[in-house]
Design a protein around this motif. Structure first.
Motif, PDB file in Angstrom:
ATOM      1  N   LEU A 180     -11.581   4.121 -21.499  1.00  0.00           N
ATOM      2  CA  LEU A 180     -11.834   4.746 -20.198  1.00  0.00           C
ATOM      3  C   LEU A 180     -13.270   4.498 -19.738  1.00  0.00           C
ATOM      4  CD1 LEU A 180     -10.031   8.200 -20.642  1.00  0.00           C
ATOM      5  CD2 LEU A 180      -9.202   6.185 -19.403  1.00  0.00           C
ATOM      6  N   ASN A 181     -14.223   4.655 -20.635  1.00  0.00           N
ATOM      7  CA  ASN A 181     -15.631   4.473 -20.280  1.00  0.00           C
ATOM      8  C   ASN A 181     -15.960   3.018 -19.979  1.00  0.00           C
ATOM      9  OD1 ASN A 181     -16.201   7.197 -20.557  1.00  0.00           O
ATOM     10  ND2 ASN A 181     -16.710   7.020 -22.724  1.00  0.00           N
ATOM     11  N   MET A 182     -15.379   2.088 -20.739  1.00  0.00           N
ATOM     12  CA  MET A 182     -15.625   0.673 -20.486  1.00  0.00           C
ATOM     13  C   MET A 182     -15.114   0.265 -19.105  1.00  0.00           C
ATOM     14  SD  MET A 182     -17.317  -0.850 -22.855  1.00  0.00           S
ATOM     15  CE  MET A 182     -16.961  -2.557 -22.446  1.00  0.00           C
ATOM     16  N   GLU A 183     -13.939   0.743 -18.749  1.00  0.00           N
ATOM     17  CA  GLU A 183     -13.380   0.420 -17.435  1.00  0.00           C
ATOM     18  C   GLU A 183     -14.210   1.072 -16.326  1.00  0.00           C
ATOM     19  OE1 GLU A 183     -10.113  -1.200 -14.945  1.00  0.00           O
ATOM     20  OE2 GLU A 183     -11.179  -1.682 -16.800  1.00  0.00           O
ATOM     21  N   ALA A 184     -14.661   2.305 -16.553  1.00  0.00           N
ATOM     22  CA  ALA A 184     -15.495   2.988 -15.564  1.00  0.00           C
ATOM     23  C   ALA A 184     -16.817   2.255 -15.364  1.00  0.00           C
ATOM     24  CB  ALA A 184     -15.746   4.430 -16.003  1.00  0.00           C
ATOM     25  N   ASP A 185     -17.414   1.783 -16.462  1.00  0.00           N
ATOM     26  CA  ASP A 185     -18.671   1.036 -16.361  1.00  0.00           C
ATOM     27  C   ASP A 185     -18.480  -0.270 -15.587  1.00  0.00           C
ATOM     28  OD1 ASP A 185     -19.994   2.972 -17.776  1.00  0.00           O
ATOM     29  OD2 ASP A 185     -19.899   1.922 -19.701  1.00  0.00           O
ATOM     30  N   ALA A 186     -17.359  -0.921 -15.800  1.00  0.00           N
ATOM     31  CA  ALA A 186     -17.078  -2.168 -15.083  1.00  0.00           C
ATOM     32  C   ALA A 186     -16.965  -1.912 -13.585  1.00  0.00           C
ATOM     33  CB  ALA A 186     -15.796  -2.804 -15.613  1.00  0.00           C
ATOM     34  N   LEU A 187     -16.379  -0.778 -13.215  1.00  0.00           N
ATOM     35  CA  LEU A 187     -16.248  -0.443 -11.795  1.00  0.00           C
ATOM     36  C   LEU A 187     -17.607  -0.112 -11.176  1.00  0.00           C
ATOM     37  CD1 LEU A 187     -13.003   1.744 -11.888  1.00  0.00           C
ATOM     38  CD2 LEU A 187     -13.257  -0.529 -10.869  1.00  0.00           C
ATOM     39  N   LYS A 188     -18.445   0.602 -11.939  1.00  0.00           N
ATOM     40  CA  LYS A 188     -19.774   0.945 -11.422  1.00  0.00           C
ATOM     41  C   LYS A 188     -20.608  -0.298 -11.153  1.00  0.00           C
ATOM     42  CE  LYS A 188     -20.691   4.096 -14.626  1.00  0.00           C
ATOM     43  NZ  LYS A 188     -21.434   5.148 -15.389  1.00  0.00           N
ATOM     44  N   LYS A 189     -20.435  -1.329 -11.998  1.00  0.00           N
ATOM     45  CA  LYS A 189     -21.163  -2.583 -11.790  1.00  0.00           C
ATOM     46  C   LYS A 189     -20.726  -3.276 -10.499  1.00  0.00           C
ATOM     47  CE  LYS A 189     -22.035  -3.414 -16.699  1.00  0.00           C
ATOM     48  NZ  LYS A 189     -21.705  -4.252 -17.879  1.00  0.00           N
ATOM     49  N   LYS A 190     -19.528  -2.950 -10.036  1.00  0.00           N
ATOM     50  CA  LYS A 190     -19.028  -3.510  -8.776  1.00  0.00           C
ATOM     51  C   LYS A 190     -19.372  -2.621  -7.586  1.00  0.00           C
ATOM     52  CE  LYS A 190     -15.024  -5.683 -11.012  1.00  0.00           C
ATOM     53  NZ  LYS A 190     -13.528  -5.712 -11.085  1.00  0.00           N
ATOM     54  N   GLY A 191     -20.114  -1.532  -7.861  1.00  0.00           N
ATOM     55  CA  GLY A 191     -20.494  -0.619  -6.785  1.00  0.00           C
ATOM     56  C   GLY A 191     -19.409   0.369  -6.428  1.00  0.00           C
ATOM     57  N   LEU A 192     -18.446   0.563  -7.317  1.00  0.00           N
ATOM     58  CA  LEU A 192     -17.331   1.460  -7.052  1.00  0.00           C
ATOM     59  C   LEU A 192     -17.454   2.723  -7.890  1.00  0.00           C
ATOM     60  CD1 LEU A 192     -14.434  -1.177  -7.134  1.00  0.00           C
ATOM     61  CD2 LEU A 192     -15.551  -0.208  -5.104  1.00  0.00           C
ATOM     62  N   TRP A 195     -14.059   6.332 -11.122  1.00  0.00           N
ATOM     63  CA  TRP A 195     -12.650   6.718 -11.096  1.00  0.00           C
ATOM     64  C   TRP A 195     -11.954   6.180  -9.850  1.00  0.00           C
ATOM     65  CZ3 TRP A 195     -10.876   7.944 -15.552  1.00  0.00           C
ATOM     66  CH2 TRP A 195     -11.734   8.522 -16.485  1.00  0.00           C
ATOM     67  N   HIS A 196     -12.411   5.025  -9.403  1.00  0.00           N
ATOM     68  CA  HIS A 196     -11.793   4.359  -8.256  1.00  0.00           C
ATOM     69  C   HIS A 196     -10.311   4.114  -8.540  1.00  0.00           C
ATOM     70  CE1 HIS A 196     -11.012   0.986  -5.430  1.00  0.00           C
ATOM     71  NE2 HIS A 196     -11.909   1.612  -4.680  1.00  0.00           N
ATOM     72  N   ILE A 197      -9.540   3.985  -7.472  1.00  0.00           N
ATOM     73  CA  ILE A 197      -8.104   3.797  -7.607  1.00  0.00           C
ATOM     74  C   ILE A 197      -7.755   2.544  -8.413  1.00  0.00           C
ATOM     75  CG2 ILE A 197      -7.892   2.472  -5.463  1.00  0.00           C
ATOM     76  CD1 ILE A 197      -5.402   5.074  -6.896  1.00  0.00           C
ATOM     77  N   SER A 198      -8.687   1.602  -8.496  1.00  0.00           N
ATOM     78  CA  SER A 198      -8.421   0.374  -9.251  1.00  0.00           C
ATOM     79  C   SER A 198      -8.653   0.541 -10.751  1.00  0.00           C
ATOM     80  CB  SER A 198      -9.287  -0.778  -8.728  1.00  0.00           C
ATOM     81  OG  SER A 198     -10.667  -0.482  -8.872  1.00  0.00           O
TER      82      SER A 198
END
Length: 372
Positions: A180-192, A195-198
Motif C-alpha cells: 500500500l505504501n509503495m503504491e501511494a509513494d509512486a502516486l505522490k511522485k506523479k503529483g497525485l 489514495w487517488h482512484i488509480s
C-alpha cells in the motif's frame, strides 16, 4: 518428458475438483494431497537435473491452468454447498482444500506469470491472488523483496530465533502495508493523492467484491463465509512458506545478491508442484528467467523437503534444533563473508544460540566462498 513433470500440480488441482464433484467427505481430497506430497517428496529424494525444455507455449500451459484453476475451485465449492448440505466437518475439509490449492499450485504459478514481460500474464497473475486476499502482492515482491532479500529490510527474511507463528502474523501485516505504501509513494511522485482512484488497492477491492458477489450467486451467504475462511487460511499459509526460503540468511545491505542468500528445496515434488519456486537461486539473479531454465545449485547446503520443513516448524524447537541451526552453522562457516559472519554472530547472540563461529573446529571452515 520434462514438460509432463509440470502437469503434476495440475493433477493435484484436478483431485481437488474431483473432491467437490463427488461431495460428502470427498471434499477433503484436496487437503489430503498436502501430507501425501510431503511423504512422496521425502521418499523420492532430491532432483538436481537441469530441464531440457525450450517450447515456452508447452511449458506455460500448466502455469495458466494452475493460476486460473484455483480461482474456479472456489465456485466448485460454492456449487457443492448449493446442492448438498455439508456437515461442519465437511465444510472444514472444503475450506482447507480450497485454501491449500491457493498455496500450491496457485502462488508459484501466479509468481511465474507476474514476473513475465507480457502485460496480460502479469494481470492474470496479480488477480489470481484473489485466492489469498492479496492482489497487490507483486508490488512488494518485485520492488521490495528482490532488492532487500536477506537484509533486515526484507519482510520475507526471518531473523534467527524467530518462530513460524510470529513470522507469519507479522508478514501478513507488513506485506500488506508495504504494498500500500509503495503504491501511494509512486502516486505522490506523479503529483497525485496517495489514495487517488488509480491506486491499485481500489481495483483489488473491486475484484474482491465481484468475486464474492459471484460466489453468493452460486452458493449464497454460506459460500461467502466459507470462501473468505479459505482465503484467510491461504493467505497465512502462503506467508508461512516464505519462512523456509530465506530463514536466517544474512546479506550486507547494498552488497550483491548471490545464490547463497536463500535456501533451495530440491525435492522432485517441491520443484514440480512449485514450478521451481523452491529452486530459485538463479531467479534472484535474474527475475525474468523462466522457471524451467533455473539451474539447481548443487553446491548449496541441502535442505529437506519444503513440506517437511513446514511440518517441522509447527514445533519450533524441532525446526530450530534439527534443521535451522545445523544448516545456518554450515552457512556461517562455509558460505558467509567476514561481514556477513559478523552480522550472523549478532543474530545468534540475540537469539540465545551457541557461538559456533568461535568453536575450535570452526576456524578451519572460515574461508568464505564469496560470490556463491
Amino acid at each position: 518428458m520434462d514438460y509432463l513433470k509440470y502437469w503434476t500440480p495440475v493433477l493435484v488441482l484436478g483431485l481437488a475438483f474431483a473432491g467437490f464433484f463427488l461431495g460428502g467427505d470427498w471434499v477433503w481430497l484436496g487437503i489430503i494431497t498436502f501430507p501425501a506430497l510431503a511423504v512422496l517428496d521425502t521418499l523420492v529424494g532430491r532432483d538436481y537435473r537441469v530441464r531440457k525444455m525450450s517450447n515456452a507455449t508447452l511449458a506455460n500451459i500448466p502455469i495458466w491452468l494452475c493460476c486460473i484453476g484455483p480461482v474456479l475451485l472456489y465456485f466448485a465449492f460454492a456449487w457443492r454447498l448449493s446442492v448438498e448440505e455439508l456437515t461442519g466437518w465437511q465444510m472444514l475439509g472444503g475450506i482447507l482444500s480450497v485454501g491449500w490449492m491457493g498455496v500450491i499450485p496457485l502462488v508459484p504459478a501466479a509468481h511465474e506469470l507476474y514476473h513475465m514481460r507480457n502485460p496480460i500474464a502479469r494481470t492474470v497473475g496479480r488477480y489470481g491472488h484473489l485466492c489469498i486476499l492479496d492482489c497487490t502482492r507483486d508490488i512488494g515482491h518485485v520492488v521490495g523483496h528482490h532488492i532487500d532479500v536477506a537484509t533486515p529490510d526484507d519482510g520475507d527474511t526471518a531473523a534467527r530465533g524467530t518462530n513460524l507463528y510470529k513470522f507469519t502474523g507479522n508478514a501478513v501485516i507488513e506485506s500488506t502495508l508495504y504494498a500500500l505504501n509503495m503504491e501511494a509513494d509512486a502516486l505522490k511522485k506523479k503529483g497525485l493523492s496517495p489514495w487517488h482512484i488509480s491506486h491499485r488497492v481500489w481495483r483489488a477491492l473491486l475484484a474482491l467484491v465481484i468475486f464474492h458477489a459471484l460466489l453468493y450467486l452460486v452458493g449464497g451467504w454460506i459460500a461467502n463465509a466459507c470462501g473468505l475462511a479459505a482465503q484467510l487460511v491461504a493467505r497465512f499459509w502462503v506467508e508461512s512458506f516464505n519462512y523456509f526460503q530465506h530463514y536466517g540468511v544474512i546479506r550486507v545491505k547494498g552488497a550483491p545478491i548471490g545464490r547463497r542468500h536463500l535456501w533451495n528445496h530440491l525435492g522432485w515434488f517441491s520443484r514440480t508442484c512449485g514450478f521451481e519456486i523452491t529452486n530459485h537461486a538463479d531467479h534472484h539473479l535474474n527475475s525474468y528467467q523462466v522457471y524451467y531454465k533455473l539451474v539447481p545449485h548443487k553446491e548449496a547446503i541441502p535442505m529437506p523437503s519444503v513440506f517437511v520443513c513446514f511440518l517441522a516448524a509447527l514445533i519450533p524447537p524441532l525446526w530450530h534444533e534439527m534443521i535451522a541451526k545445523p544448516a545456518l552453522k554450515r552457512w556461517d562457516l562455509e558460505f558467509a563473508t567476514a561481514e556477513e559472519r559478523a552480522l550472523a554472530a549478532r543474530q545468534n547472540a540475540a537469539a540465545g544460540w551457541p557461538d559456533w563461529q568461535n568453536e575450535p573446529e570452526a576456524q578451519v571452515g572460515k574461508a568464505a566462498t564469496v560470490g556463491v
